[in-house]
Design a protein around this motif. Structure first.
Motif, mmCIF file in Angstrom:
data_model
loop_
_atom_site.group_PDB
_atom_site.id
_atom_site.type_symbol
_atom_site.label_atom_id
_atom_site.label_comp_id
_atom_site.label_asym_id
_atom_site.label_seq_id
_atom_site.Cartn_x
_atom_site.Cartn_y
_atom_site.Cartn_z
ATOM 1 N N TYR B 31 -6.650 1.558 7.563
ATOM 2 C CA TYR B 31 -6.889 1.309 6.142
ATOM 3 C C TYR B 31 -5.918 0.224 5.677
ATOM 4 C CZ TYR B 31 -9.172 5.865 6.462
ATOM 5 O OH TYR B 31 -9.984 6.911 6.836
ATOM 6 N N TYR B 33 -4.710 -2.430 2.318
ATOM 7 C CA TYR B 33 -4.681 -2.498 0.863
ATOM 8 C C TYR B 33 -3.939 -3.750 0.399
ATOM 9 C CZ TYR B 33 -5.186 2.547 1.750
ATOM 10 O OH TYR B 33 -5.592 3.778 2.211
ATOM 11 N N SER B 48 -8.980 -1.999 -1.476
ATOM 12 C CA SER B 48 -8.771 -1.321 -0.199
ATOM 13 C C SER B 48 -9.890 -1.727 0.753
ATOM 14 C CB SER B 48 -8.719 0.189 -0.373
ATOM 15 O OG SER B 48 -9.913 0.672 -0.957
ATOM 16 N N TYR B 50 -11.657 -0.897 4.675
ATOM 17 C CA TYR B 50 -11.765 0.039 5.805
ATOM 18 C C TYR B 50 -13.033 -0.266 6.558
ATOM 19 C CZ TYR B 50 -12.733 4.384 8.313
ATOM 20 O OH TYR B 50 -13.044 5.305 9.285
ATOM 21 N N SER B 55 -13.652 -0.910 0.508
ATOM 22 C CA SER B 55 -14.012 0.467 0.175
ATOM 23 C C SER B 55 -13.818 0.750 -1.312
ATOM 24 C CB SER B 55 -13.240 1.472 1.027
ATOM 25 O OG SER B 55 -11.872 1.160 1.076
ATOM 26 N N THR B 98 -5.384 8.797 5.164
ATOM 27 C CA THR B 98 -5.255 8.754 3.709
ATOM 28 C C THR B 98 -3.933 9.346 3.236
ATOM 29 O OG1 THR B 98 -6.480 10.827 3.593
ATOM 30 C CG2 THR B 98 -7.723 8.802 3.298
ATOM 31 N N GLY B 99 -2.891 9.141 4.001
ATOM 32 C CA GLY B 99 -1.572 9.632 3.616
ATOM 33 C C GLY B 99 -0.632 8.516 3.248
ATOM 34 N N LEU B 101 1.494 5.256 2.886
ATOM 35 C CA LEU B 101 1.251 3.821 2.999
ATOM 36 C C LEU B 101 2.514 3.120 3.483
ATOM 37 C CD1 LEU B 101 -1.379 4.336 1.460
ATOM 38 C CD2 LEU B 101 -0.816 2.403 -0.012
#
Lengths: 112, 112
Positions: B31, B33, B48, B50, B55, B98-99, B101
């Motif tokens: 991912y 950003y 973001s 992905y 996304s 998704t934890g 960054l």
């Protein structure tokens, strides 16, 4: 918006004292994270607390989460001059890969 | 320790010019950003990325902005025609899931 809002905006303490910063948010979250930013630098992840956790520790950091009040606090114990930085909370929702939403930050100054 | 790298560290450009900011995310992250931070203000989400596509994007990320992952390692942000209000610090970040960054040190953009 689920944006976190930190309180206070600025905090000045003496070295050795504890520093407490608070964060409030608006909607349900999957997790809440705290980041640190030294002036002019990138953000560094400090700690992540999940919505089913109430408290988490990492070294001199202690984070609490109260989902009923939609709030979190970050406690830095025995502060050092090197802890001087801005601290941001960021919330992540349950909905897939949604981005972290950051608050405005608390500017912490630790005076030696 | 792997890190996110960003270039250039500082770019000065004239209003109306195109700018490309480059990022090399951590290699096994999925991912990606872009965030920006106007001096002394909050960290704002831009976009973001992905699975080779956008996304999510914010209201800030209008038609003047685009992102690309041209070669499997770089992740670029292009601003087609810069405005004065685009002056900010632009941060690239990546994550495995998704934890947490991982942020780069940022690219400071100054539009004159």
């Amino acid at each position: 918006s689920q944006q976190g809002e930190e309180d206070p905006q600025a905090l000045s303490i003496q070295e050795g004292e504890n520093a407490t910063m608070n964060c409030s948010y608006k909607t349900s979250i999957n997790n809440l994270q705290w980041y640190r930013q030294n002036s002019g630098r990138g953000l560094v992840h400090l700690i992540l607390i999940r919505s089913n956790e109430r408290e988490k520790h990492s070294g001199r950091l202690r984070v609490t989460l109260d989902t009923s009040k939609k709030s979190s606090s970050l406690l830095i114990t025995a502060s050092r001059a090197a802890d001087t930085a801005s601290y941001f909370c960021a919330t992540a929702s349950y909905r897939g890969n949604t981005p972290l939403v950051f608050g405005k930050g608390t500017r912490l100054s630790v005076i030696a | 320790e792997p890190e996110v790298t960003q270039t250039p560290s500082h770019q000065v450009t004239q209003m109306g010019q195109e700018v490309i900011l480059r990022c090399v995310p951590i290699s096994n992250h999925l991912y990606f950003y872009w965030y920006r931070q106007i001096l002394g203000q909050k960290v704002e989400f831009l976009v973001s990325f992905y699975n080779n596509e956008i996304s999510e994007k914010s209201e800030i990320f209008d038609d003047q902005f685009s992102v690309e992952r041209p070669d499997g390692s770089n992740f670029t942000l292009k601003i087609r025609s810069t405005k004065l209000e685009d002056s900010a610090m632009y941060f690239c970040a990546s994550s495995r899931s998704t934890g947490e960054l991982f942020f780069g040190e940022g690219s400071r953009l100054t539009v004159l």
